[in-house]
Design an enzyme around this catalytic site. Structure first.
Site, PDB file in Angstrom:
ATOM      1  N   CYS A   1       0.839  -1.192   0.000  1.00 45.07           N
ATOM      2  CA  CYS A   1       0.000   0.000   0.000  1.00 45.07           C
ATOM      3  C   CYS A   1       0.880   1.251   0.000  1.00 45.07           C
ATOM      4  O   CYS A   1       1.990   1.245   0.516  1.00 45.07           O
ATOM      5  CB  CYS A   1      -0.941   0.099   1.191  1.00 45.07           C
TER       6      CYS A   1
ATOM      7  N   ARG B   1       3.421   0.071  -5.253  1.00 41.48           N
ATOM      8  CA  ARG B   1       3.309  -0.537  -3.919  1.00 41.48           C
ATOM      9  C   ARG B   1       2.030  -1.365  -3.763  1.00 41.48           C
ATOM     10  O   ARG B   1       1.847  -2.056  -2.767  1.00 41.48           O
ATOM     11  CB  ARG B   1       3.318   0.557  -2.845  1.00 41.48           C
TER      12      ARG B   1
ATOM     13  N   TRP C   1      -2.734  -2.664  -1.636  1.00 42.29           N
ATOM     14  CA  TRP C   1      -2.380  -4.066  -1.876  1.00 42.29           C
ATOM     15  C   TRP C   1      -3.109  -4.827  -0.788  1.00 42.29           C
ATOM     16  O   TRP C   1      -2.792  -4.706   0.396  1.00 42.29           O
ATOM     17  CB  TRP C   1      -0.871  -4.269  -1.771  1.00 42.29           C
TER      18      TRP C   1
ATOM     19  N   ASN D   1      -1.233   2.193   5.661  1.00 39.61           N
ATOM     20  CA  ASN D   1      -0.357   1.138   5.143  1.00 39.61           C
ATOM     21  C   ASN D   1       0.170   0.365   6.332  1.00 39.61           C
ATOM     22  O   ASN D   1       0.869   0.935   7.172  1.00 39.61           O
ATOM     23  CB  ASN D   1       0.810   1.743   4.350  1.00 39.61           C
ATOM     24  N   GLY D   2      -0.159  -0.926   6.391  1.00 38.98           N
ATOM     25  CA  GLY D   2       0.303  -1.749   7.516  1.00 38.98           C
ATOM     26  C   GLY D   2      -0.762  -2.761   7.867  1.00 38.98           C
ATOM     27  O   GLY D   2      -1.694  -2.999   7.088  1.00 38.98           O
TER      28      GLY D   2
ATOM     29  N   GLU E   1      17.823 -16.116 -10.426  1.00 35.37           N
ATOM     30  CA  GLU E   1      17.307 -14.768 -10.675  1.00 35.37           C
ATOM     31  C   GLU E   1      16.628 -14.689 -12.051  1.00 35.37           C
ATOM     32  O   GLU E   1      15.570 -14.078 -12.194  1.00 35.37           O
ATOM     33  CB  GLU E   1      18.459 -13.747 -10.546  1.00 35.37           C
TER      34      GLU E   1
ATOM     35  N   LYS F   1      12.706 -13.707 -12.591  1.00 33.32           N
ATOM     36  CA  LYS F   1      12.264 -12.589 -13.439  1.00 33.32           C
ATOM     37  C   LYS F   1      11.208 -13.073 -14.422  1.00 33.32           C
ATOM     38  O   LYS F   1      10.192 -12.417 -14.625  1.00 33.32           O
ATOM     39  CB  LYS F   1      13.441 -11.986 -14.234  1.00 33.32           C
TER      40      LYS F   1
ATOM     41  N   GLU G   1       7.819 -13.864 -12.602  1.00 28.25           N
ATOM     42  CA  GLU G   1       7.041 -12.782 -11.994  1.00 28.25           C
ATOM     43  C   GLU G   1       6.426 -11.824 -13.014  1.00 28.25           C
ATOM     44  O   GLU G   1       5.366 -11.282 -12.755  1.00 28.25           O
ATOM     45  CB  GLU G   1       7.836 -12.040 -10.920  1.00 28.25           C
TER      46      GLU G   1
ATOM     47  N   HIS H   1      19.751 -35.187 -10.988  1.00 27.34           N
ATOM     48  CA  HIS H   1      19.079 -35.752  -9.809  1.00 27.34           C
ATOM     49  C   HIS H   1      17.570 -35.502  -9.830  1.00 27.34           C
ATOM     50  O   HIS H   1      16.919 -35.620  -8.796  1.00 27.34           O
ATOM     51  CB  HIS H   1      19.698 -35.170  -8.532  1.00 27.34           C
TER      52      HIS H   1
ATOM     53  N   LYS I   1       5.851  -3.936  -4.749  1.00 29.49           N
ATOM     54  CA  LYS I   1       7.281  -3.638  -4.737  1.00 29.49           C
ATOM     55  C   LYS I   1       7.893  -3.897  -3.373  1.00 29.49           C
ATOM     56  O   LYS I   1       8.999  -4.404  -3.262  1.00 29.49           O
ATOM     57  CB  LYS I   1       7.461  -2.175  -5.137  1.00 29.49           C
TER      58      LYS I   1
HETATM   59  C1  AGP Z   1      11.991  -9.274  -7.406  1.00 27.50           C
HETATM   60  O1  AGP Z   1      11.926  -8.781  -8.685  1.00 27.50           O
HETATM   61  C2  AGP Z   1      10.978  -8.747  -6.455  1.00 27.50           C
HETATM   62  N1  AGP Z   1      10.809  -7.356  -6.534  1.00 27.50           N
HETATM   63  C3  AGP Z   1      11.138  -9.292  -5.025  1.00 27.50           C
HETATM   64  O2  AGP Z   1      11.573 -10.619  -5.054  1.00 27.50           O
HETATM   65  C4  AGP Z   1      12.062  -8.484  -4.094  1.00 27.50           C
HETATM   66  O3  AGP Z   1      13.397  -8.639  -4.446  1.00 27.50           O
HETATM   67  C5  AGP Z   1      11.813  -8.929  -2.650  1.00 27.50           C
HETATM   68  O4  AGP Z   1      10.478  -8.682  -2.304  1.00 27.50           O
HETATM   69  C6  AGP Z   1      12.732  -8.229  -1.667  1.00 27.50           C
HETATM   70  O5  AGP Z   1      12.557  -6.853  -1.681  1.00 27.50           O
HETATM   71  P1  AGP Z   1      13.608  -5.882  -1.004  1.00 27.50           P
HETATM   72  O6  AGP Z   1      14.878  -5.989  -1.776  1.00 27.50           O
HETATM   73  O7  AGP Z   1      12.983  -4.524  -1.083  1.00 27.50           O
HETATM   74  O8  AGP Z   1      13.784  -6.356   0.404  1.00 27.50           O
END
Ligand code: AGP
Length: 609
Positions: A2, A27, A74, A98-99, A482, A486, A489, A505, A604
């Site tokens: 949020c 967010r 969110w 937010n929280g 990674e 990517k 997501e 394995h 994010k």
């Molecule tokens: C990856 O593309 C995502 N945005 C997510 O995995 C992110 O890296 C993770 O939520 C950690 O966020 P941070 O680096 O702000 O702690």
């Protein structure tokens, strides 16, 4: 999760709020809403869906109020809907939040017994009812907020409007980020700095337990006891253009192309070529600490965790100290073995990830020395760790982490170099050689970016694949993870990252002519082993996309597609390997027409467990 924003000043309030929410939409984007004073009454407009839906709802409508708050959601408690969208209003009080309020159910029961009627499924709504309850008892706005917050358990960043007090905007913080922007005769609140960067560069960073009272005359900050505390605004050196698309179709693409610049900014002023050492402005270990140090823990989530996995290779190689990478949510609940002879490094772009923060707190509680690697200045993690090193990537708006990941790798390289020099494991000459190679990296990244057309053609070729496998060994293995993350997501294509040696394995059973396998096959000490893995895939008719060294002309005959990676030392190769994998995910997603910058179900900054 949020985003909240608030404004008091002479501009058109609705416009400032909507513009701020656009910058915060990364967010969360399940619903959006604003509340503005209009002739003494709080007017609320809110709508399920992305911000554009709220803009359509508001249309040409104008509000003459000079004070307002806004929210982009969110969802945690209650599905995305108009009723659950913020702001929430009860009696005279409107709130954006937010929280998470942990004790909302018990408070709700108490409030219901006093006649309060609830209209949403959210935890947030109890905050407006609770404050209204104390307003009705005759308390001032500040006291009503203070007393209400004392009853609440959980995390919050709040923006609050109270009818009858239309010249004020209140804000409060506990465990969720909140900044107060200081302009010329105008004031702002926001979940983060970029939301209001077009208007000011001067910010008060709120601490837990503080309440801010904004009026046309200025900003006052109070502690939980209601005593005024003195807060000095700090000037940030980001500019608002950094948070705009600048002609790119998506923020993610812009941020991928910004990476050489982000790396230059992150290295700038941090190298002593003469001493063969890194100069890390805020890092000072007690004289014998490093020598006595038994282990380094690297804690992070998601992409930042992949940086931690690379950090293990770098620190172990340059410092000869055992390193244990851990996922924040696993570390915090494991009764981890850490203490005075350990260093814990927490890595987080946002510095607000709940699991990473909780892990840091647990380590501190056990007497561990802590260091944070963050991108967001004055974030919770940055403030709570004993020491902090900032990545200078600038604001990252795309939900997928790109430039912040490569700058985390750069900081880990610098930190490992510095600790290796302090420990006497690396000689001055070795330090100089590493620095020499590091300063070439931004130029090599520019070279790598020139492959974007080729990567886009590869993305088109494999667009209909339903699953991908990514393989790598050694320091390149985390990049396989990674690359797979990517792709998952943003394009919603299933992908797995695996250590290439583990393929036999289990995952080898998946391989057939439908399965593209991305293999990280640059020249290093395990190159021959990786080539054997490629042979194993080809023997089962799998399709191989290899990322290889330019000197490797043989590989062209073994695989279906090759992307050449400019040559550098193995410890810096992951930075270059990352770029084509980001581009592959980006183009796959773009061709599929997904929402690249705001992929479904994600946010994010994950400030909930
Ligand atoms: C990856 O593309 C995502 N945005 C997510 O995995 C992110 O890296 C993770 O939520 C950690 O966020 P941070 O680096 O702000 O702690």
């Amino acid at each position: 999760m949020c985003g909240i924003v608030g404004y008091i000043g002479p501009r058109e309030t609705a416009k400032v709020l909507i513009e701020g929410l656009k910058r915060l939409e990364y967010r969360g984007y399940d619903s959006a809403g604003i509340a503005i004073f209009n002739q003494g009454k709080v007017e609320i407009r809110r709508k399920e869906g992305k911000l554009i839906k709220l803009e359509e709802l508001i249309g040409e409508e104008t509000f003459d109020g000079k004070v307002g708050i806004g929210h982009t959601r969110w969802a945690t408690h209650g599905r995305p809907s108009d009723e659950n969208a913020h702001p929430h209003k009860a009696g005279r009080v409107a709130v954006v939040h937010n929280g998470i309020i942990e004790n909302y159910l018990s408070l709700k029961e108490i409030l219901k017994s006093k006649g309060h009627i609830f209209t949403s499924e959210t935890d947030t709504e109890i905050i407006s009812h609770l404050i209204d309850e104390f307003i009705q008892e005759g308390n001032s706005s500040l006291d009503a907020v203070r007393i209400a917050l004392d009853k609440i358990k959980g995390s919050y960043a709040l923006g609050i409007l109270i009818e009858g007090d239309e010249r004020s905007l209140l804000a409060a913080k506990k465990e969720s980020p909140l900044v107060v922007g200081i302009g010329e005769g105008e004031y702002f609140i926001a979940s983060d700095v970029p939301a209001v960067l077009p208007y000011t560069k001067n910010f008060i960073f709120m601490e837990d337990g503080e309440i801010a009272l904004l009026s046309a005359e200025g900003v006052k900050v109070f502690n939980v006891k209601g005593e005024e505390v003195s807060k000095e605004p700090k000037r940030v050196n980001w500019n608002s253009l950094m948070a705009e698309k600048g002609g790119y179709k998506h923020f993610m693409l812009k941020e991928i192309f910004e990476q050489p610049r982000a790396v230059i900014d992150t290295i700038r002023g941090r190298l002593s070529e003469e001493k063969g050492d890194a100069v890390l402005e805020n890092v000072h270990f007690a004289p014998t600490f490093l020598k006595k140090m038994k282990r380094v823990s690297l804690i992070a989530c998601g992409t930042s965790y992949h940086a931690a996995l690379i950090g293990k290779f770098l620190i172990e190689e340059f410092c000869r100290i055992p390193v244990e990478p851990d996922i924040g949510s696993e570390f915090r609940y494991r009764n981890p073995i850490v203490g005075e002879s350990n260093l814990l490094i927490a890595i987080s772009q946002s510095g607000e990830t709940a699991d990473t923060l909780a892990a840091l707190r647990e380590a501190k509680r056990k007497g561990t020395t802590t260091l944070a690697i963050c991108n967001v200045v004055e974030s919770s993690l940055a403030r709570e760790a004993d020491q902090v090193i900032y990545t200078h990537a600038g604001p990252e708006i795309g939900v997928a982490s790109t430039k912040t990941f490569v700058t985390q790798l750069v900081i880990l390289f610098l930190l490992a170099l510095h600790m290796g020099r302090e420990l006497g494991i690396l000689s001055k000459e070795e330090g100089k050689a590493l620095i020499e190679e590091l300063v070439r990296v931004p130029h090599l990244m520019e070279e790598m970016l020139k492959a974007s057309n080729q990567v886009s053609k590869i993305a088109r070729k494999y667009l209909h694949a339903r699953d991908f496998l990514y393989l790598g060994r050694g320091i390149n293995y985390p990049i396989a993870l990674e690359g797979a993350l990517k792709l998952k997501e943003i394009s919603y294509v299933h992908a797995e990252g695996y250590p290439a040696g583990e393929m036999k394995h289990g995952p080898i059973a998946l391989i057939d002519r439908e399965m593209p396998v991305v293999v990280l096959a640059t020249k290093n000490e395990v190159y021959e082993k990786v080539i054997s893995n490629i042979e194993e895939v080809k023997a089962r008719e799998g399709m191989v996309i290899a990322l290889a060294s330019p000197s490797d002309r043989e590989i062209v005959h073994k695989v279906d597609d090759v992307i050449f990676i400019p040559e550098t030392i193995p410890s810096l190769t992951p930075i270059l390997l990352t770029i084509p994998l980001q581009l592959l995910a980006y183009y796959m997603a773009d061709f599929k027409g997904t929402d690249v910058d705001q992929p479904r179900n994600l946010a994010k900054s994950v400030t909930v467990e």
